[in-house]
Design an enzyme around this catalytic site. Structure first.
Site, PDB file in Angstrom:
ATOM      1  CG  ASP A  72      -0.359  -0.569   2.469  1.00  0.00           C
ATOM      2  OD1 ASP A  72       0.869  -0.574   2.576  1.00  0.00           O
ATOM      3  OD2 ASP A  72      -1.117  -1.009   3.347  1.00  0.00           O
ATOM      4  CG  HIS A 125      -5.975  -2.681   8.330  1.00  0.00           C
ATOM      5  ND1 HIS A 125      -6.162  -1.361   8.687  1.00  0.00           N
ATOM      6  CD2 HIS A 125      -4.676  -2.936   8.638  1.00  0.00           C
ATOM      7  CE1 HIS A 125      -5.038  -0.866   9.170  1.00  0.00           C
ATOM      8  NE2 HIS A 125      -4.128  -1.806   9.149  1.00  0.00           N
ATOM      9  CG  ASP A 181      -9.012  -1.743  11.164  1.00  0.00           C
ATOM     10  OD1 ASP A 181      -8.024  -2.448  10.854  1.00  0.00           O
ATOM     11  OD2 ASP A 181      -9.351  -0.738  10.513  1.00  0.00           O
ATOM     12  CD  GLU A 186      -8.841   0.566   7.225  1.00  0.00           C
ATOM     13  OE1 GLU A 186      -8.670  -0.443   7.927  1.00  0.00           O
ATOM     14  OE2 GLU A 186      -8.335   1.669   7.500  1.00  0.00           O
TER      15      GLU A 186
END
Ligand code: F6R
Length: 262
Positions: free
Chosen positions: A67, A138, A136, A143
């Site tokens: 990313d 990810h 979370d 997400e």
């Protein structure tokens, strides 16, 4: 999914780096998928040590990062290109032209996602994808609610990610709200995945990703469907796992892990 528990974060890091080095040694023209974040800093330090000691050669390795923040140029200290140059690429004998990240400054976001997917395919696909996990759930910046078959594209980050990663930005509110990320589908297409999870703060999400139901609410759980996935945890991150005893048996008894025993 092979789940391996090591006593300390250092041991978990050492095993992760050893697996990567071993895979590169077996196939020197290697396509390696990379992650960023705090957890990976130690892995890269270890890989740099191994490279320096002549135990792994990056000269024919190509890399693809998961990313990059949208709106950050490569020279921005918070860009993942800057992070990678600093933590790994400048410390090993890799050819910089074989290192790839999404272009955070790309004007046409759809075209950038397609370009990245094509570049991965042109390199023969990813041999091993290194992964961390967000609190979370990810992987990359996929997400909660991300499609479990998604390909590389632009993603809006969650408030949780903005809070956790915002500390690296001054002021935290200047952190980009979006990023390019390989999709869950891109990650699932890697021939092998190696996820590293350390620290008590990750214990709850590790349990959800490894033992919970497969759900877009925890995109890391998609790895339960991967045919060649390993998750390496330290004791703290593994503390809530129901299958801890079995994980220890797996490490002791599966012959493929024997060569990594120290
Ligand atoms: C970043 C990435 C993220 C991180 C995750 C954990 O390239 O892939 O999924 O792995 O946010 O980050 P740390 O290690 O900082 O907790």
């Amino acid at each position: 999914m092979d789940v391996i528990i090591r006593g300390t974060a250092d041991e978990a890091v050492e095993l992760t780096a050893a697996i990567i080095a071993d895979a590169i040694n077996a196939k020197p023209e290697f396509t390696l998928g990379l992650a960023t974040g705090k957890t990976m800093e130690q892995v890269y330090a270890k890989l740099a040590d191994l490279n320096k000691a002549g135990k792994v050669d990056f000269s024919r390795v190509s890399t693809f990062n998961l990313d990059e923040y949208i709106g950050l140029a490569p020279e921005d200290k918070n860009s993942y290109r800057y992070y990678m140059n600093y933590h790994l690429f400048s410390r090993v004998n890799i050819d910089m032209k074989n290192t790839h990240l999404p272009d955070g400054m790309a004007k046409d976001e759809v075209a950038e996602g397609e370009r990245y997917e094509k570049a991965i395919a042109a390199a023969g696909g990813i041999d091993l994808q290194l992964l961390g996990i967000g609190c979370d759930g990810h992987i990359g910046f996929n997400e909660p609610l991300s499609s479990l078959t998604s390909l590389t594209g632009a993603k809006v980050l969650t408030p949780n990610t903005l809070e956790v990663n915002g500390v690296y930005f001054n002021p935290p509110s200047s952190m980009p709200k979006r990023a390019f990320t390989m999709g869950v589908g891109t990650i699932m297409a890697a021939r092998r995945t190696v996820m590293l999870i350390t620290g008590k703060v990750k214990a709850e999400i590790a349990k959800k990703a490894i033992e919970g139901p497969v759900s877009a609410m925890v995109t890391a759980s998609a790895l339960q469907y991967h045919q060649n996935a390993v998750v390496i945890l330290d004791e703290a991150a593994a503390s809530l796992l129901e299958m801890k005893d079995y994980c220890r048996m797996l490490w002791e008894n599966d012959p493929k892990w024997k060569k990594f025993h120290r």
